[in-house]
Design a protein around this motif. Structure first.
Motif, PDB file in Angstrom:
ATOM      1  N   LEU A  63       0.830  -1.198   0.000  1.00  0.00           N
ATOM      2  CA  LEU A  63       0.000   0.000   0.000  1.00  0.00           C
ATOM      3  C   LEU A  63       0.867   1.252   0.000  1.00  0.00           C
ATOM      4  N   THR A  64       0.347   2.309  -0.603  1.00  0.00           N
ATOM      5  CA  THR A  64       1.003   3.599  -0.582  1.00  0.00           C
ATOM      6  C   THR A  64      -0.033   4.680  -0.298  1.00  0.00           C
ATOM      7  N   GLN A  65       0.415   5.796   0.213  1.00  0.00           N
ATOM      8  CA  GLN A  65      -0.501   6.851   0.638  1.00  0.00           C
ATOM      9  C   GLN A  65      -1.010   7.687  -0.528  1.00  0.00           C
ATOM     10  N   LEU A  66      -2.244   8.160  -0.367  1.00  0.00           N
ATOM     11  CA  LEU A  66      -2.881   9.089  -1.298  1.00  0.00           C
ATOM     12  C   LEU A  66      -3.537  10.195  -0.490  1.00  0.00           C
ATOM     13  N   ALA A  67      -4.002  11.217  -1.169  1.00  0.00           N
ATOM     14  CA  ALA A  67      -4.763  12.271  -0.500  1.00  0.00           C
ATOM     15  C   ALA A  67      -5.704  12.931  -1.500  1.00  0.00           C
ATOM     16  N   ARG A  68      -6.804  13.412  -0.991  1.00  0.00           N
ATOM     17  CA  ARG A  68      -7.707  14.321  -1.707  1.00  0.00           C
ATOM     18  C   ARG A  68      -7.682  15.606  -0.881  1.00  0.00           C
ATOM     19  N   VAL A  69      -6.671  16.407  -1.151  1.00  0.00           N
ATOM     20  CA  VAL A  69      -6.387  17.573  -0.319  1.00  0.00           C
ATOM     21  C   VAL A  69      -7.607  18.485  -0.220  1.00  0.00           C
ATOM     22  N   GLN A  70      -8.306  18.684  -1.327  1.00  0.00           N
ATOM     23  CA  GLN A  70      -9.439  19.608  -1.339  1.00  0.00           C
ATOM     24  C   GLN A  70     -10.584  19.142  -0.434  1.00  0.00           C
ATOM     25  N   TYR A  71     -10.616  17.865  -0.078  1.00  0.00           N
ATOM     26  CA  TYR A  71     -11.660  17.335   0.797  1.00  0.00           C
ATOM     27  C   TYR A  71     -11.137  16.995   2.193  1.00  0.00           C
ATOM     28  N   GLY A  72      -9.856  17.204   2.413  1.00  0.00           N
ATOM     29  CA  GLY A  72      -9.269  16.854   3.704  1.00  0.00           C
ATOM     30  C   GLY A  72      -9.279  15.367   3.968  1.00  0.00           C
ATOM     31  N   ASN A 107      -5.039   3.889   9.896  1.00  0.00           N
ATOM     32  CA  ASN A 107      -4.256   5.081   9.566  1.00  0.00           C
ATOM     33  C   ASN A 107      -5.134   6.232   9.091  1.00  0.00           C
ATOM     34  N   ASN A 108      -6.416   6.168   9.477  1.00  0.00           N
ATOM     35  CA  ASN A 108      -7.371   7.249   9.208  1.00  0.00           C
ATOM     36  C   ASN A 108      -7.607   7.529   7.728  1.00  0.00           C
ATOM     37  N   ALA A 109      -7.466   6.515   6.903  1.00  0.00           N
ATOM     38  CA  ALA A 109      -7.809   6.666   5.486  1.00  0.00           C
ATOM     39  C   ALA A 109      -9.326   6.591   5.343  1.00  0.00           C
ATOM     40  N   SER A 110      -9.854   7.430   4.487  1.00  0.00           N
ATOM     41  CA  SER A 110     -11.297   7.398   4.246  1.00  0.00           C
ATOM     42  C   SER A 110     -11.647   6.688   2.940  1.00  0.00           C
ATOM     43  N   TYR A 111     -10.641   6.303   2.175  1.00  0.00           N
ATOM     44  CA  TYR A 111     -10.887   5.552   0.946  1.00  0.00           C
ATOM     45  C   TYR A 111      -9.656   4.736   0.571  1.00  0.00           C
ATOM     46  N   VAL A 112      -9.888   3.704  -0.218  1.00  0.00           N
ATOM     47  CA  VAL A 112      -8.821   2.865  -0.764  1.00  0.00           C
ATOM     48  C   VAL A 112      -9.080   2.707  -2.249  1.00  0.00           C
ATOM     49  N   THR A 113      -8.045   2.849  -3.043  1.00  0.00           N
ATOM     50  CA  THR A 113      -8.158   2.638  -4.483  1.00  0.00           C
ATOM     51  C   THR A 113      -7.326   1.426  -4.881  1.00  0.00           C
ATOM     52  N   VAL A 114      -7.668   0.866  -6.014  1.00  0.00           N
ATOM     53  CA  VAL A 114      -6.891  -0.211  -6.611  1.00  0.00           C
ATOM     54  C   VAL A 114      -7.081  -0.096  -8.119  1.00  0.00           C
ATOM     55  N   THR A 115      -6.066  -0.435  -8.861  1.00  0.00           N
ATOM     56  CA  THR A 115      -6.126  -0.369 -10.321  1.00  0.00           C
ATOM     57  C   THR A 115      -5.885  -1.757 -10.891  1.00  0.00           C
ATOM     58  N   THR A 116      -6.632  -2.087 -11.921  1.00  0.00           N
ATOM     59  CA  THR A 116      -6.390  -3.336 -12.643  1.00  0.00           C
ATOM     60  C   THR A 116      -6.153  -2.994 -14.112  1.00  0.00           C
ATOM     61  N   LEU A 117      -5.501  -3.879 -14.795  1.00  0.00           N
ATOM     62  CA  LEU A 117      -5.363  -3.700 -16.232  1.00  0.00           C
ATOM     63  C   LEU A 117      -6.730  -3.899 -16.875  1.00  0.00           C
ATOM     64  N   PRO A 118      -7.009  -3.217 -17.977  1.00  0.00           N
ATOM     65  CA  PRO A 118      -8.334  -3.315 -18.601  1.00  0.00           C
ATOM     66  C   PRO A 118      -8.763  -4.746 -18.928  1.00  0.00           C
ATOM     67  N   GLY A 119      -7.837  -5.611 -19.307  1.00  0.00           N
ATOM     68  CA  GLY A 119      -8.186  -6.972 -19.682  1.00  0.00           C
ATOM     69  C   GLY A 119      -8.169  -7.984 -18.542  1.00  0.00           C
ATOM     70  N   ASN A 120      -7.899  -7.551 -17.325  1.00  0.00           N
ATOM     71  CA  ASN A 120      -7.772  -8.475 -16.198  1.00  0.00           C
ATOM     72  C   ASN A 120      -9.144  -8.683 -15.539  1.00  0.00           C
ATOM     73  N   ALA A 121      -9.973  -9.454 -16.207  1.00  0.00           N
ATOM     74  CA  ALA A 121     -11.347  -9.683 -15.737  1.00  0.00           C
ATOM     75  C   ALA A 121     -11.385 -10.396 -14.385  1.00  0.00           C
ATOM     76  N   ILE A 122     -10.426 -11.266 -14.112  1.00  0.00           N
ATOM     77  CA  ILE A 122     -10.398 -11.985 -12.832  1.00  0.00           C
ATOM     78  C   ILE A 122     -10.218 -10.992 -11.683  1.00  0.00           C
TER      79      ILE A 122
END
Length: 150
Positions: A63-72, A107-122
């Motif tokens: 995992l790595t950190q992200l932020a949406r600064v405009q929303y705190g 760690n007080n995260a309000s969201y988690v993202t994940v990315t998949t390749l377009p063809g990775n249906a599994i």
């Protein structure tokens, strides 16, 4: 058992990072030294969880950190989730994902993202089944290489 990665895990973790890259047709260049810097250096960049048996790691999440600064808001990106081929379908991926979400909440995260390749249906079906929703990116993304090429 799921636990935070330790320096002793780095050789096996590096092997799994390379295996995930191979799975996606990519060539990994990460080294044990790179992982040591990013997980345990003066400014840790990543957090890794491992699914460990007494003598072997069977999977990991990074995992790595992200932020949406405009929303705190603080967030986390599940940058990698990998389970060794022979152990897929045994619930290890779900367990690593659940532990990753717990870590993000802790760690007080309000969201988690994940990315998949377009063809990775599994992978897409897996994340949807775990409650993730498609969140297509909007706009263009740009990159600038900061490494001297000379």
């Amino acid at each position: 058992m799921i636990r935070a990665a330790t320096p002793a895990d780095l050789p096996q973790l590096c092997t799994m990072v390379h295996a995930l890259a191979d799975y996606h047709g990519d060539t990994a260049t990460a080294t044990v030294a790179d992982l040591r810097r990013d997980l345990f250096g003066a400014t840790p960049w990543l957090h890794a969880l491992v699914f460990a048996e007494p003598r072997r790691l069977l999977g990991y999440a990074a995992l790595t950190q992200l932020a949406r600064v405009q929303y705190g808001q603080r967030g986390m990106d599940l940058h990698h989730l990998y389970v060794c081929t022979d152990y897929r379908g045994d619930g290890i991926g779900k367990a690593l994902l659940a532990a990753s979400l717990d870590y993000a909440r802790h760690n007080n995260a309000s969201y988690v993202t994940v990315t998949t390749l377009p063809g990775n249906a599994i992978a897409q079906a897996f994340y949807l089944a775990q409650g993730f929703q498609a969140a297509p990116t909007t706009g263009l993304r740009y990159a600038l290489n900061l490494v001297d090429k000379t």
